[in-house]
Design a protein around this motif. Structure first.
Motif, mmCIF file in Angstrom:
data_model
loop_
_atom_site.group_PDB
_atom_site.id
_atom_site.type_symbol
_atom_site.label_atom_id
_atom_site.label_comp_id
_atom_site.label_asym_id
_atom_site.label_seq_id
_atom_site.Cartn_x
_atom_site.Cartn_y
_atom_site.Cartn_z
ATOM 1 N N ALA A 140 1.020 -0.944 0.033
ATOM 2 C CA ALA A 140 0.163 0.004 -0.418
ATOM 3 C C ALA A 140 0.628 1.290 -0.256
ATOM 4 N N GLU A 141 2.353 0.432 0.656
ATOM 5 C CA GLU A 141 3.308 2.302 0.560
ATOM 6 C C GLU A 141 4.499 1.481 -0.087
ATOM 7 N N PRO A 142 5.221 2.604 -0.805
ATOM 8 C CA PRO A 142 5.584 2.197 -1.289
ATOM 9 C C PRO A 142 7.075 0.724 -1.454
ATOM 10 N N ASN A 143 7.032 0.086 -1.857
ATOM 11 C CA ASN A 143 8.615 -0.817 -1.130
ATOM 12 C C ASN A 143 9.487 -1.215 -1.160
ATOM 13 N N PRO A 144 10.081 -1.249 0.251
ATOM 14 C CA PRO A 144 9.633 -1.980 1.620
ATOM 15 C C PRO A 144 9.549 -1.419 1.771
ATOM 16 N N VAL A 145 8.950 0.079 2.476
ATOM 17 C CA VAL A 145 7.990 0.474 3.646
ATOM 18 C C VAL A 145 7.290 -0.278 4.539
ATOM 19 N N ALA A 146 6.179 -1.032 3.701
ATOM 20 C CA ALA A 146 5.561 -1.457 4.778
ATOM 21 C C ALA A 146 5.785 -2.961 5.100
ATOM 22 N N ILE A 147 6.873 -3.360 4.296
ATOM 23 C CA ILE A 147 7.192 -4.856 4.646
ATOM 24 C C ILE A 147 8.479 -4.670 5.590
ATOM 25 N N LYS A 148 9.097 -3.540 6.108
ATOM 26 C CA LYS A 148 9.460 -3.551 6.904
ATOM 27 C C LYS A 148 8.781 -3.139 8.094
ATOM 28 N N ALA A 149 7.679 -2.520 8.151
ATOM 29 C CA ALA A 149 6.775 -2.292 9.704
ATOM 30 C C ALA A 149 6.378 -4.072 10.301
ATOM 31 N N ALA A 150 5.715 -4.524 8.735
ATOM 32 C CA ALA A 150 5.502 -5.519 9.644
ATOM 33 C C ALA A 150 6.734 -6.325 10.376
ATOM 34 N N LEU A 151 7.782 -6.220 9.735
ATOM 35 C CA LEU A 151 8.874 -6.626 10.353
ATOM 36 C C LEU A 151 9.657 -6.492 11.444
ATOM 37 N N ALA A 152 9.112 -5.326 11.857
ATOM 38 C CA ALA A 152 8.864 -4.599 12.772
ATOM 39 C C ALA A 152 8.367 -5.297 14.007
ATOM 40 N N SER A 153 7.360 -5.882 13.548
ATOM 41 C CA SER A 153 6.276 -5.737 14.140
ATOM 42 C C SER A 153 6.450 -7.089 14.865
ATOM 43 N N LEU A 154 6.574 -8.606 14.393
ATOM 44 C CA LEU A 154 7.301 -9.525 14.455
ATOM 45 C C LEU A 154 8.849 -9.582 15.054
ATOM 46 N N GLY A 155 9.313 -8.555 15.088
ATOM 47 C CA GLY A 155 10.743 -8.191 16.405
ATOM 48 C C GLY A 155 11.995 -8.722 15.122
ATOM 49 N N LEU A 156 11.776 -9.081 14.268
ATOM 50 C CA LEU A 156 12.819 -9.809 12.802
ATOM 51 C C LEU A 156 13.723 -8.464 11.867
ATOM 52 N N CYS A 157 13.175 -7.375 12.468
ATOM 53 C CA CYS A 157 13.828 -6.030 11.823
ATOM 54 C C CYS A 157 13.424 -4.574 11.541
ATOM 55 N N PRO A 158 14.527 -4.019 11.739
ATOM 56 C CA PRO A 158 13.713 -2.664 11.796
ATOM 57 C C PRO A 158 13.267 -2.266 11.229
ATOM 58 N N GLU A 159 12.641 -0.925 10.995
ATOM 59 C CA GLU A 159 11.446 -0.541 9.883
ATOM 60 C C GLU A 159 12.023 0.761 9.707
ATOM 61 N N THR A 160 12.999 0.827 10.011
ATOM 62 C CA THR A 160 13.766 2.031 9.661
ATOM 63 C C THR A 160 13.814 2.203 7.968
ATOM 64 N N VAL A 161 13.227 3.451 7.071
ATOM 65 C CA VAL A 161 13.799 2.734 5.821
ATOM 66 C C VAL A 161 15.515 4.711 5.090
ATOM 67 N N ARG A 162 15.758 4.007 4.486
ATOM 68 C CA ARG A 162 16.555 5.458 3.742
ATOM 69 C C ARG A 162 15.896 6.096 2.970
ATOM 70 N N ARG A 163 16.057 7.656 3.478
ATOM 71 C CA ARG A 163 15.650 7.788 2.734
ATOM 72 C C ARG A 163 16.150 8.567 1.253
#
Length: 293
Positions: free
Chosen positions: A247-270
């Motif tokens: 729903a938002e530019p990849n990988p923004v939402a993927i990282k958010a989901a992984l953060a919720s699962l404790g697998l990865c920070p949700e930080t993306v690069r500008r």
């Protein structure tokens, strides 16, 4: 060349990042992700591709990511490196800088932004094939490159042993291409995965598979067994989360989901921006449903 490895469920790995505006790679998190997906039994990994924010990586970062993935995955799963540029010589330099590593090959889109002719695309790919003995996997992603690989171009490249497979992201092509070309087709559009597999695609390079790789492996097994009833039921259950993950530019939402699962920070690069609060809320709600499958 063992083209048989280009099938199954491949994960185009995100690149975990930390610091202001995603300035640094989170190396511990990256190694943890590689181990996680290897343990899940995925068929292969793609590093520094679109989902890995490859266009935002410098030379040293790309080298470290690919080298680390190759080291951790060796003997367990093949690794592809994403290589993309508008300039063919730039893409060739990227390949040359990685070619000493035990890679299965390179995932290569046509030159982006320039929108070259089909002859220009052929020249680009042939030039890159000449600088390596490793196979190239074509990457047809018109939404990002502004140009489409024609069936004729794909057929021409498929006639040369240097080109082993294609990641196809065009919705229409996914249900026709497997019967039109003598080349292994991997689905690159998660929402079209089941139709693509039914049409003859041999697997996928799937960003959404980060969240539940086991469901993707199960879906592939159902389709190989011809069990379209269970495949359809499973895929219909996966769709709501897939929609939210793009729903938002990849990988923004993927990282958010992984953060919720404790697998990865949700930080993306500008210039990517963090997941909006509204989308994050819907992702978390859908995760509760999907994780219960």
């Amino acid at each position: 060349m063992n083209t048989a490895i280009f099938e199954g469920v491949w994960i185009p790995l995100v690149t975990p990042m930390t610091g202001a505006n995603g300035a640094q790679i989170d190396r511990i998190a990256f190694a943890r992700l590689v181990d996680f997906y290897l343990a899940a039994g995925v068929s292969g990994l793609v590093v520094a591709g679109t989902t890995g924010e490859g266009a935002l990586l410098d030379h040293d970062e790309r080298r470290w990511l690919v080298e680390t993935a190759c080291h951790l995955a060796q003997g367990h799963a093949p690794v592809l490196a994403g290589v993309g540029a508008a300039d063919t010589s730039n893409a060739a330099r990227q390949i040359a800088s990685l070619d000493d590593l035990p890679l299965a090959g390179y995932l290569v889109p046509p030159p982006y932004y320039l929108r070259p002719s089909q002859d220009g695309i052929l020249w680009h790919y042939r030039t890159l094939a000449a600088v390596t003995r490793k196979p190239l996997v074509l990457y047809n992603v018109p939404l990002r490159t502004g140009v489409t690989l024609s069936v004729e171009t794909i057929r021409e490249l498929a006639s040369h042993s240097a080109f082993a497979a294609i990641k196809e992201c065009d919705e229409h092509s996914l249900t026709h291409l497997p019967s039109q070309v003598d080349m292994r087709v991997l689905c690159g559009d998660d929402m079209q995965l089941l139709p693509a597999l039914h049409a003859g695609a041999l697997g996928c390079i799937s960003a959404a598979a980060h969240v539940r790789p086991d469901l993707y492996l199960k879906l592939l097994r159902y389709t190989r067994e011809g069990d379209m009833v269970h495949a359809t039921m499973l895929f219909n259950g996966m769709k709501p989360l897939i929609r939210r993950l793009f729903a938002e530019p990849n990988p923004v939402a993927i990282k958010a989901a992984l953060a919720s699962l404790g697998l990865c920070p949700e930080t993306v690069r500008r210039p990517h921006m963090p997941c909006t609060a509204a989308l994050r809320k819907t992702i978390d709600a859908q995760l509760e449903v999907t994780m219960a499958f």
